[in-house]
Design a protein around this motif. Sequence first.
Motif, PDB file in Angstrom:
ATOM      1  N   GLU B  37       0.847  -1.209   0.000  1.00 24.77           N
ATOM      2  CA  GLU B  37       0.000   0.000   0.000  1.00 24.77           C
ATOM      3  C   GLU B  37       0.880   1.255   0.000  1.00 24.77           C
ATOM      4  N   LYS B  38       1.907   1.221   0.853  1.00 22.33           N
ATOM      5  CA  LYS B  38       2.807   2.380   0.960  1.00 22.33           C
ATOM      6  C   LYS B  38       3.578   2.570  -0.352  1.00 22.33           C
ATOM      7  N   ASP B  41       1.478   4.072  -2.967  1.00 17.92           N
ATOM      8  CA  ASP B  41       1.369   5.498  -2.685  1.00 17.92           C
ATOM      9  C   ASP B  41       2.589   6.262  -3.236  1.00 17.92           C
ATOM     10  N   TYR B  42       3.788   5.719  -2.990  1.00 14.80           N
ATOM     11  CA  TYR B  42       5.016   6.355  -3.509  1.00 14.80           C
ATOM     12  C   TYR B  42       4.973   6.460  -5.033  1.00 14.80           C
ATOM     13  N   GLU B  44       2.290   6.393  -6.993  1.00 13.37           N
ATOM     14  CA  GLU B  44       1.214   7.314  -7.377  1.00 13.37           C
ATOM     15  C   GLU B  44       1.655   8.772  -7.228  1.00 13.37           C
ATOM     16  N   GLN B  45       2.376   9.059  -6.147  1.00 12.22           N
ATOM     17  CA  GLN B  45       2.836  10.435  -5.884  1.00 12.22           C
ATOM     18  C   GLN B  45       4.062  10.805  -6.720  1.00 12.22           C
TER      19      GLN B  45
END
Lengths: 182, 395
Positions: B37-38, B41-42, B44-45
């Motif tokens: 999940e983390k 996120d990385y 995606e960002q």
Amino acid sequence: MQYHEVCFFARGGQGAVVAARLLVHAVSLEGLWGQAFPLFGGERRGAPVYSFARISDKPVRVRSQIREPDALIVFDRALLSALTFKVKKGGFVLANSPSKPSVESADRVYWVDATAIAKRNGLVVAGWPVVNTAMLGALTKVWSLVSLSSLKRSILDAWTGKLGEVNAKAAEEAYNEVMTGE
Amino acid sequence: MPRVVLSGNEAVAVGVKLSRVNVVAAYPITPQTTIVEKIADYVEQGELKARFINVESEHSAMAACIGAAAGGARCFTATSSQGLLYMGEMVYWAGGARLPIVMAVVNRALAPPWSIWCDHNDALSLRDAGWIQMWAESVQEVLDMMVLAYKVAENERVLLPVMVNLDGFLLSHAYEPVEVPTQETVDLFLPEKRPAPYWIDVVDPKSYGTIASPDTYMEFRFKLQAAMDEAARVIEEVDAEWSRMTGRSYGGLLELYKCEDAEVGLVVVGSWAGDAKEAIDRLREKGVRAGVIRLRVTRPFPSRSLASVAESMDAVAVVDRSLSPGLPSVLLSEVRNALYDNGKKPYVKGFIAGLGGRDVTPLDFEAAVESTLKAKEDGGSRVEWLGLKGGRDVC
């Protein structure tokens, strides 16, 4: 050597797991070491949940369960009757309660109406007042181990913008309103 | 350097980001899920420039990593327990194909009965898959181990996949203050991946995955074993290099705690080493000269270093978080095997403990050491189950 064990006893959704992490972040800002961990099981919104923190002036290496904490922080006073933990001799209980709660297993009992503080600051998620930052604010008043300013910094590091501000405000209000019975 | 508070799973994700991984393929399973999940996120960002592949199973996650690694990409996946078993066929493939993939395994017991809590049977079930197996004790070590794992895996003398093991919940969901190395430090330590001669190249096409007849298969396996032997040396070198750059050294294959003058050793793997160290301090206060031998790496198994440390000890207690039904302890057998050929060998007693996440405290480790010393004197049982309800000896 300094070594302290903290137990948060709450209902799923009240933010006990995050509370343990915020506390460890706050003490690490003061140069101390810590470890925060949840007790995983059938955790669901509303069900009783535990989370824990260890705080020391050295890196924490022990990872087995905490059985007799120095500080027991209860997020819902209805849970006081379901306590499976005793605090260590000389330890204390801090409860979310509008009036002095009855706790036989500890010499010192502190209380703060964290639900009212959370509600007045709009800290309500899915109908649940989230009391974790208020309870931590009260903790910094009754425990010299961590300062309100480090806690606020920890809160502002965790949430940016308005959310961080209202949580920091809730912590400060609880700091001012916690009752020590003295 | 300022410390940040991270969970074990977040530390894995940070390690992946700092290692500039190119391809991540994973399927969720407790307690691993928050790692990917983390990382998602990385990606995606835009903080990690990687291809994130959502797959329908762990088997496909490893298959995607195998394909990408064969094409020269730096790959990552993570899983636990049932997910690792489901992935099993492809895990062996990655090892045999010598692809330097890194996988985080968040150790969790196997069903039935269902358990989401920690033990080591998941990873140990794949101990013969041709993967290097590393085990962390702390969140800091998890982060460092991720970066070190790529450095070891991609070393031209090694070219093997690495499994980074962290104890479910005890490490994966524990938050601790951690020093995060700078990107500059990691870039210096772990340069961009260089292509190996056998990687897929469209301008130089080759055939892959063909059959090896009986007159060639054994040589492939021999080379795999030779690479493992070499990995033992490379792990020590890489640990020393990391220590020079960050000041943090973990001892390579073994971490020794108060072993210099120890008469009795406590052999452990994973995060409960801290509880074991606490027990050693208490035993020393009682006048028992004891020490902890923590195996950081179980493949390649550190036989020689272990034998040389244990040589001066009278007794060794092996506390194992896994069960090999009928044996009954994986770690006990491997430790005994390592000591057998040495001229001077200590008395060895094994303990099965902590299965399915049962809590094991410093008091339990103290009891294990005392029970070992007693068994040595009075010839008691050689294997004991710690904390078993009823406390029954089994052999």
